[in-house]
Scaffold this motif. Structure first.
Motif, PDB file in Angstrom:
ATOM      1  N   PHE A  10       1.221  -2.022   4.744  1.00  0.00           N
ATOM      2  CA  PHE A  10       2.557  -1.456   4.991  1.00  0.00           C
ATOM      3  C   PHE A  10       2.433  -0.429   6.115  1.00  0.00           C
ATOM      4  N   PRO A  11       2.699  -0.828   7.341  1.00  0.00           N
ATOM      5  CA  PRO A  11       2.623   0.151   8.435  1.00  0.00           C
ATOM      6  C   PRO A  11       3.842   1.076   8.379  1.00  0.00           C
ATOM      7  N   VAL A  12       3.608   2.346   8.107  1.00  0.00           N
ATOM      8  CA  VAL A  12       4.724   3.298   7.961  1.00  0.00           C
ATOM      9  C   VAL A  12       4.451   4.562   8.779  1.00  0.00           C
ATOM     10  N   ILE A  55      -1.991  -1.378   1.023  1.00  0.00           N
ATOM     11  CA  ILE A  55      -2.590  -0.457   1.996  1.00  0.00           C
ATOM     12  C   ILE A  55      -1.471   0.116   2.868  1.00  0.00           C
ATOM     13  N   PHE A  56      -1.355   1.427   2.862  1.00  0.00           N
ATOM     14  CA  PHE A  56      -0.331   2.086   3.681  1.00  0.00           C
ATOM     15  C   PHE A  56      -0.977   2.703   4.910  1.00  0.00           C
ATOM     16  N   VAL A  57      -0.445   2.367   6.066  1.00  0.00           N
ATOM     17  CA  VAL A  57      -0.892   3.024   7.291  1.00  0.00           C
ATOM     18  C   VAL A  57       0.108   4.146   7.546  1.00  0.00           C
ATOM     19  N   THR A  58      -0.333   5.378   7.318  1.00  0.00           N
ATOM     20  CA  THR A  58       0.582   6.526   7.365  1.00  0.00           C
ATOM     21  C   THR A  58       0.246   7.425   8.560  1.00  0.00           C
ATOM     22  N   SER A  59       0.952   8.504   8.648  1.00  0.00           N
ATOM     23  CA  SER A  59       0.714   9.444   9.752  1.00  0.00           C
ATOM     24  C   SER A  59       1.092  10.838   9.281  1.00  0.00           C
ATOM     25  N   GLY A  99      -5.881   3.161  -8.174  1.00  0.00           N
ATOM     26  CA  GLY A  99      -6.779   2.412  -7.277  1.00  0.00           C
ATOM     27  C   GLY A  99      -6.122   1.244  -6.568  1.00  0.00           C
ATOM     28  N   ALA A 100      -4.862   0.971  -6.909  1.00  0.00           N
ATOM     29  CA  ALA A 100      -4.203  -0.181  -6.257  1.00  0.00           C
ATOM     30  C   ALA A 100      -3.716   0.166  -4.851  1.00  0.00           C
ATOM     31  N   ILE A 101      -3.554   1.473  -4.583  1.00  0.00           N
ATOM     32  CA  ILE A 101      -3.023   1.878  -3.279  1.00  0.00           C
ATOM     33  C   ILE A 101      -4.103   2.568  -2.458  1.00  0.00           C
ATOM     34  N   ALA A 102      -4.166   2.214  -1.210  1.00  0.00           N
ATOM     35  CA  ALA A 102      -5.060   2.926  -0.286  1.00  0.00           C
ATOM     36  C   ALA A 102      -4.235   3.397   0.903  1.00  0.00           C
ATOM     37  N   TYR A 103      -4.668   4.505   1.473  1.00  0.00           N
ATOM     38  CA  TYR A 103      -3.967   5.041   2.645  1.00  0.00           C
ATOM     39  C   TYR A 103      -4.934   5.137   3.805  1.00  0.00           C
ATOM     40  N   ILE A 132       4.006  -6.054   5.560  1.00  0.00           N
ATOM     41  CA  ILE A 132       5.432  -5.850   5.258  1.00  0.00           C
ATOM     42  C   ILE A 132       5.907  -4.583   5.959  1.00  0.00           C
ATOM     43  N   LEU A 133       6.971  -4.692   6.721  1.00  0.00           N
ATOM     44  CA  LEU A 133       7.604  -3.498   7.308  1.00  0.00           C
ATOM     45  C   LEU A 133       8.755  -3.081   6.394  1.00  0.00           C
ATOM     46  N   PRO A 134       8.609  -1.930   5.724  1.00  0.00           N
ATOM     47  CA  PRO A 134       9.631  -1.555   4.730  1.00  0.00           C
ATOM     48  C   PRO A 134      11.015  -1.333   5.306  1.00  0.00           C
TER      49      PRO A 134
END
Ligand code: UTP
Length: 297
Positions: A10-12, A55-59, A99-103, A132-134
């Motif tokens: 999830f690129p966010v 997997i969330f790609v955050t900033s 453990g299901a989510i990683a950042y 997926i793009l939310p």
């Protein structure tokens, strides 16, 4: 034949400038359609498609998004004590397994391709994964990603969600160069990001659902970020096609809302509001009264 696909990115990490000043302090993905943040719609769609690892790609500034996935034991206790079972159920349905989510962090907004590349160490070398793009919210009887995964089981390769748009709108999208259409599946011979007006190879726009071969990460790896130029995911997919990889578009069934834009977000709010039995009557009466009026003074 591919293994079952259980990982989604999830690129966010985008700046969400179209929603300033709100996005000064609220990540766009936390903004709500009725009472659920955009990211919850994305998570629900992924889960229904069998995704188990997120997997969330955050900033910078996306802390509220990470907090959203914390469990809320005090709140649950409170609702339990007050016998508010329905609300408690709603709340618990949003809980994610430990453990299901990683950042992973994208340190600078260098584009969607770069955001996907930032997660490269969390994808196995032979692992096909979903993206997926939310901010693309899709209302559908069968979730869009599930539709795509079912077809992907037959086609293999990489796949993008495709939607026909009026020709004058194509400069806003990645656009497919079509080799052949078979039902809803489109074999693709090229892809171009934001074509100039009149230079669109088709009217099929790519929207925010992808199933990607891990080779796409190799192509992103080979592309060096250039100062001031976003690293496009479209270009990596185009490279995959040039190297002989299979890429398909899939014309999903459903209605897509561009919640990255103000108009799209408002349209989604109306559509999702009207679809809620507890709100429908009052809300549709209100809308009927507002039609043709200039809004608030
Ligand atoms: P958008 O093009 O909508 O950009 O990105 P944005 O920054 O979110 O919003 P605006 O245009 O400034 O209003 C599409 C998706 O790609 C992610 C965004 O978070 C969004 O989910 N993205 C974009 C990244 O993760 N990193 C980037 O560098 C760019």
């Amino acid at each position: 034949m591919d293994r079952r696909i259980t990982k989604a990115l999830f690129p966010v990490a985008g700046l969400g400038t179209r929603f300033l000043p709100a996005t000064k302090s609220i990540p766009k993905e936390i903004m709500t359609l009725v009472d659920r943040p955009l990211v919850q719609y994305a998570i629900d769609e992924a889960r229904e498609a069998g995704i188990e690892k997120f997997i969330f790609v955050t900033s910078r500034g996306k802390g509220a998004l990470e907090d959203y996935f914390d469990h809320a034991p005090e709140l649950e206790q409170e609702l339990l004590g007050k016998g508010r079972d329905a609300l408690l159920g709603e709340l618990r349905r949003t809980n994610m397994d430990s453990g299901a989510i990683a950042y992973v962090r994208q340190h600078r907004p260098l584009g969607l391709g770069h955001a996907v590349w930032c997660a490269r160490h969390l994808i196995a070398p032979d692992e096909t994964f979903a993206v997926i793009l939310p901010d693309d919210v899709i209302a559908a009887d069968k979730p869009c990603l599930l539709q795509m995964l079912e077809v992907h089981r037959e086609t293999g390769g990489s796949m993008v969600a495709a939607m026909e748009v009026p020709p004058e709108k194509t400069p806003a999208y990645g656009v497919l160069d079509v080799r052949e259409e078979t039902g809803r599946t489109i074999s693709v011979k090229g892809m171009i990001e934001k074509p100039e007006t009149g230079k669109n190879p088709s009217n099929f726009a790519v929207i925010g659902r992808y199933i990607l071969s891990p080779r796409i990460l190799d192509h992103l790896n080979a592309a060096r970020p250039v100062a001031g130029v976003e690293m496009q995911l479209t270009n990596a997919i185009a490279t995959e096609i040039q190297r002989g990889g299979d890429v398909f578009g899939y014309r999903f069934r459903g209605q897509r809302f561009d919640c990255g834009s103000k108009a799209g977000f408002l349209q989604a709010t109306v559509a999702f509001g009207l679809s809620r039995p507890d709100l429908r009557e009052e809300f549709s009466d209100f809308l009927a009264r507002m039609v043709g009026k200039p809004g608030v003074a």
